[in-house]
Design a protein around this motif. Sequence first.
Motif, PDB file in Angstrom:
ATOM      1  N   LEU A 158       0.828  -1.209   0.000  1.00  0.00           N
ATOM      2  CA  LEU A 158       0.000   0.000   0.000  1.00  0.00           C
ATOM      3  C   LEU A 158       0.864   1.261   0.000  1.00  0.00           C
ATOM      4  O   LEU A 158       0.517   2.262  -0.637  1.00  0.00           O
ATOM      5  CB  LEU A 158      -0.937  -0.019   1.203  1.00  0.00           C
ATOM      6  CG  LEU A 158      -2.044  -1.084   1.130  1.00  0.00           C
ATOM      7  CD1 LEU A 158      -2.701  -1.287   2.486  1.00  0.00           C
ATOM      8  CD2 LEU A 158      -3.085  -0.694   0.079  1.00  0.00           C
ATOM      9  N   ARG A 207       1.802   2.387  -3.283  1.00  0.00           N
ATOM     10  CA  ARG A 207       0.721   3.071  -4.005  1.00  0.00           C
ATOM     11  C   ARG A 207       0.390   4.420  -3.377  1.00  0.00           C
ATOM     12  O   ARG A 207      -0.572   5.071  -3.791  1.00  0.00           O
ATOM     13  CB  ARG A 207      -0.527   2.199  -4.018  1.00  0.00           C
ATOM     14  CG  ARG A 207      -0.384   0.868  -4.751  1.00  0.00           C
ATOM     15  CD  ARG A 207      -0.229   1.063  -6.254  1.00  0.00           C
ATOM     16  NE  ARG A 207      -0.232  -0.204  -6.965  1.00  0.00           N
ATOM     17  CZ  ARG A 207      -1.271  -0.689  -7.631  1.00  0.00           C
ATOM     18  NH1 ARG A 207      -2.406  -0.012  -7.677  1.00  0.00           N
ATOM     19  NH2 ARG A 207      -1.183  -1.847  -8.267  1.00  0.00           N
ATOM     20  N   TYR A 215      -0.272   4.983  -0.013  1.00  0.00           N
ATOM     21  CA  TYR A 215      -1.210   4.910   1.108  1.00  0.00           C
ATOM     22  C   TYR A 215      -0.450   4.673   2.409  1.00  0.00           C
ATOM     23  O   TYR A 215       0.470   3.854   2.471  1.00  0.00           O
ATOM     24  CB  TYR A 215      -2.223   3.782   0.899  1.00  0.00           C
ATOM     25  CG  TYR A 215      -3.185   4.027  -0.239  1.00  0.00           C
ATOM     26  CD1 TYR A 215      -4.361   4.740  -0.025  1.00  0.00           C
ATOM     27  CD2 TYR A 215      -2.901   3.562  -1.525  1.00  0.00           C
ATOM     28  CE1 TYR A 215      -5.241   4.981  -1.066  1.00  0.00           C
ATOM     29  CE2 TYR A 215      -3.776   3.787  -2.572  1.00  0.00           C
ATOM     30  CZ  TYR A 215      -4.940   4.502  -2.341  1.00  0.00           C
ATOM     31  OH  TYR A 215      -5.808   4.739  -3.369  1.00  0.00           O
ATOM     32  N   GLU A 216      -0.864   5.369   3.460  1.00  0.00           N
ATOM     33  CA  GLU A 216      -0.260   5.220   4.777  1.00  0.00           C
ATOM     34  C   GLU A 216      -1.193   4.403   5.664  1.00  0.00           C
ATOM     35  O   GLU A 216      -2.407   4.640   5.689  1.00  0.00           O
ATOM     36  CB  GLU A 216      -0.028   6.595   5.410  1.00  0.00           C
ATOM     37  CG  GLU A 216       0.566   6.545   6.802  1.00  0.00           C
ATOM     38  CD  GLU A 216       0.596   7.911   7.469  1.00  0.00           C
ATOM     39  OE1 GLU A 216       1.057   7.989   8.626  1.00  0.00           O
ATOM     40  OE2 GLU A 216       0.126   8.891   6.848  1.00  0.00           O
ATOM     41  N   VAL A 217      -0.642   3.439   6.386  1.00  0.00           N
ATOM     42  CA  VAL A 217      -1.429   2.580   7.268  1.00  0.00           C
ATOM     43  C   VAL A 217      -1.166   2.970   8.717  1.00  0.00           C
ATOM     44  O   VAL A 217      -0.008   3.130   9.123  1.00  0.00           O
ATOM     45  CB  VAL A 217      -1.084   1.092   7.052  1.00  0.00           C
ATOM     46  CG1 VAL A 217      -1.868   0.219   8.030  1.00  0.00           C
ATOM     47  CG2 VAL A 217      -1.390   0.677   5.609  1.00  0.00           C
ATOM     48  N   LEU A 246     -10.958   3.836   5.273  1.00  0.00           N
ATOM     49  CA  LEU A 246     -10.116   4.512   4.278  1.00  0.00           C
ATOM     50  C   LEU A 246     -10.462   5.996   4.269  1.00  0.00           C
ATOM     51  O   LEU A 246     -11.617   6.369   4.030  1.00  0.00           O
ATOM     52  CB  LEU A 246     -10.333   3.909   2.888  1.00  0.00           C
ATOM     53  CG  LEU A 246      -9.616   4.586   1.714  1.00  0.00           C
ATOM     54  CD1 LEU A 246      -8.097   4.513   1.889  1.00  0.00           C
ATOM     55  CD2 LEU A 246     -10.029   3.965   0.393  1.00  0.00           C
ATOM     56  N   ASP A 263      -9.065   9.221   2.433  1.00  0.00           N
ATOM     57  CA  ASP A 263      -8.164   9.747   1.412  1.00  0.00           C
ATOM     58  C   ASP A 263      -7.037   8.734   1.174  1.00  0.00           C
ATOM     59  O   ASP A 263      -7.295   7.630   0.734  1.00  0.00           O
ATOM     60  CB  ASP A 263      -7.641  11.125   1.822  1.00  0.00           C
ATOM     61  CG  ASP A 263      -6.980  11.856   0.647  1.00  0.00           C
ATOM     62  OD1 ASP A 263      -7.271  11.484  -0.514  1.00  0.00           O
ATOM     63  OD2 ASP A 263      -6.177  12.755   0.895  1.00  0.00           O
ATOM     64  N   HIS A 264      -5.781   9.076   1.483  1.00  0.00           N
ATOM     65  CA  HIS A 264      -4.669   8.151   1.281  1.00  0.00           C
ATOM     66  C   HIS A 264      -4.155   7.604   2.618  1.00  0.00           C
ATOM     67  O   HIS A 264      -3.001   7.205   2.745  1.00  0.00           O
ATOM     68  CB  HIS A 264      -3.531   8.832   0.513  1.00  0.00           C
ATOM     69  CG  HIS A 264      -3.731   8.775  -0.968  1.00  0.00           C
ATOM     70  ND1 HIS A 264      -4.787   9.416  -1.586  1.00  0.00           N
ATOM     71  CD2 HIS A 264      -3.050   8.129  -1.948  1.00  0.00           C
ATOM     72  CE1 HIS A 264      -4.727   9.208  -2.884  1.00  0.00           C
ATOM     73  NE2 HIS A 264      -3.689   8.412  -3.122  1.00  0.00           N
ATOM     74  N   ARG A 265      -5.054   7.565   3.597  1.00  0.00           N
ATOM     75  CA  ARG A 265      -4.710   7.022   4.908  1.00  0.00           C
ATOM     76  C   ARG A 265      -5.672   5.891   5.241  1.00  0.00           C
ATOM     77  O   ARG A 265      -6.889   6.043   5.119  1.00  0.00           O
ATOM     78  CB  ARG A 265      -4.778   8.108   5.973  1.00  0.00           C
ATOM     79  CG  ARG A 265      -4.251   7.657   7.330  1.00  0.00           C
ATOM     80  CD  ARG A 265      -4.230   8.802   8.314  1.00  0.00           C
ATOM     81  NE  ARG A 265      -5.568   9.354   8.548  1.00  0.00           N
ATOM     82  CZ  ARG A 265      -5.926   9.989   9.668  1.00  0.00           C
ATOM     83  NH1 ARG A 265      -5.050  10.164  10.635  1.00  0.00           N
ATOM     84  NH2 ARG A 265      -7.144  10.473   9.809  1.00  0.00           N
ATOM     85  N   ILE A 266      -5.119   4.750   5.642  1.00  0.00           N
ATOM     86  CA  ILE A 266      -5.931   3.587   5.997  1.00  0.00           C
ATOM     87  C   ILE A 266      -5.803   3.352   7.496  1.00  0.00           C
ATOM     88  O   ILE A 266      -4.701   3.126   8.007  1.00  0.00           O
ATOM     89  CB  ILE A 266      -5.476   2.332   5.223  1.00  0.00           C
ATOM     90  CG1 ILE A 266      -5.604   2.564   3.721  1.00  0.00           C
ATOM     91  CG2 ILE A 266      -6.295   1.109   5.638  1.00  0.00           C
ATOM     92  CD1 ILE A 266      -4.902   1.539   2.880  1.00  0.00           C
ATOM     93  N   GLN A 321      -8.199  -4.497   1.933  1.00  0.00           N
ATOM     94  CA  GLN A 321      -7.963  -3.180   1.339  1.00  0.00           C
ATOM     95  C   GLN A 321      -6.957  -3.270   0.200  1.00  0.00           C
ATOM     96  O   GLN A 321      -7.071  -2.563  -0.810  1.00  0.00           O
ATOM     97  CB  GLN A 321      -7.480  -2.208   2.406  1.00  0.00           C
ATOM     98  CG  GLN A 321      -7.593  -0.748   2.000  1.00  0.00           C
ATOM     99  CD  GLN A 321      -9.034  -0.295   1.861  1.00  0.00           C
ATOM    100  OE1 GLN A 321      -9.775  -0.238   2.832  1.00  0.00           O
ATOM    101  NE2 GLN A 321      -9.453   0.005   0.643  1.00  0.00           N
ATOM    102  N   LEU A 367      -7.716  -1.959  -3.647  1.00  0.00           N
ATOM    103  CA  LEU A 367      -6.938  -0.858  -4.209  1.00  0.00           C
ATOM    104  C   LEU A 367      -5.937  -1.292  -5.273  1.00  0.00           C
ATOM    105  O   LEU A 367      -5.642  -0.523  -6.186  1.00  0.00           O
ATOM    106  CB  LEU A 367      -6.190  -0.126  -3.092  1.00  0.00           C
ATOM    107  CG  LEU A 367      -7.064   0.607  -2.065  1.00  0.00           C
ATOM    108  CD1 LEU A 367      -6.201   1.171  -0.938  1.00  0.00           C
ATOM    109  CD2 LEU A 367      -7.863   1.734  -2.735  1.00  0.00           C
TER     110      LEU A 367
END
Length: 463
Positions: A185, A188, A190-192, A203, A205-208, A226, A230
């Motif tokens: 992620l 791509r 995305y920050e977890v 989810l 925006d770009h934060r999970i 996820q 994605l």
Amino acid sequence: MSQGPQKLYAGAKIREVRQRLKLTQREFSERLGVSLPYANQMENNHRPVSAAVVLRLASEFGLDVTELSAGESERLVSDMREAVADPVFSDPPPVADLRLAASNAPALARAFLELHRAYRQVHERLAGLDEALGREGQILVSPWEEVRDFFHYCDNYIDAVDRAAERFATAGEPLPPFERAVRALAARGYEVQLAEIDDLRRLEDHRILISARAAPATRAFQLLTQVALLTHHELIEATLDLARFQSETARAIAKLGLANYFAGAALLPYRLFLERARETRHDLERLADLFGASIEQVAHRLSTLQRPGAKGIPFYFVRVDQAGTITKRHSAARLQFARFGGACPLWNVHQAFETPGRFLRQLAETPDGVRYLCIAREVSKPGGAFHAPIQRYAIGLGCEVSHARGLVYADDMEIGNPRAYAPIGISCRICERRECHQRSVPPLERRLSLAPARRGILPYEIA
């Protein structure tokens, strides 16, 4: 009741193979080394498929002979038996006719089940004074049931998604599933983050955000779901296109179902999991520990190991709630489950609530004489906080006793003793047992005899 050898009727599959190869019946029979009349009789299920023909299909056409299994046909017969037991059918057709329909005209059988399901839903809506018709006058079909049947008739194995998940899980350096998902992620953008949230996954925006209260196995599963949504969007959408669901709601449910399927297959990658399952003799606790998964995840995954050419033991898997309602069901074995209502009360899956944290074992026999090793266990899903609700279920896993020696749970059980097997069924409405003390309703395929001067276990006798 002895099981005896079962004759193999696979006319629809043989016809499909011949038509795919664009061969006439004469050309096909010559390559199989059988007479033209015999080939014709096999395609129409008037003659069983011999062992010699099975071997010839494998050597001449490269057919995976496990595809000739009567699995789908048996599922159709079971579902149709339950459907025709509906009181709307005053004179249900005999089982022999249902078997002919399932074997010779499976598309017609599925259409009948769709029609009956639509009828039941309209009937229930009318009984509740709810709307029975859609905006354009079409019958409303339950999207949930439509999706459940999609997985049911795919043997709960989706090859393209399963292989994609396996490639994801095994590519590059060995990593724990959660960390592998985090890296995929991050690539791509995305920050977890683990967070104190009520949802399991969110989810933004770009934060999970993943719930810090959830168990590690649940965190990994949710993050892998996820990943599927994605990073494997096109594969999932292509699979949905092929399924041709009737509504956008059904498609949306199936999309989440396929993402969950990917997550389970990535958490427990096919070949490695199958190898470890055989090594441990399908010990659910050891497998859960080896893969960092939950007992339920392991049990469900065992029931999906139906890859052509590399199949595992054909298991059934079921999950029920405390009211006895089936919330998940799948069977790669001959045992099927009631589409409406609960499961047989004599089945050990109901007793699992009485012994939380323990495995229950049961030898059981269905009315058709097939015997099973059944495993059941209560599973709880705490919410991670004092005020959070606790979900309680019981899961059941099992296989035919011919496979039981491959399970650690068969140790010390009297598999060879006919008296050790509990009589179980699928649904009281279609169960033929006459002496069952737990019967809730009489079978609709049998006449009843009533004797006011005497009373047995039941208030009636089954003719």
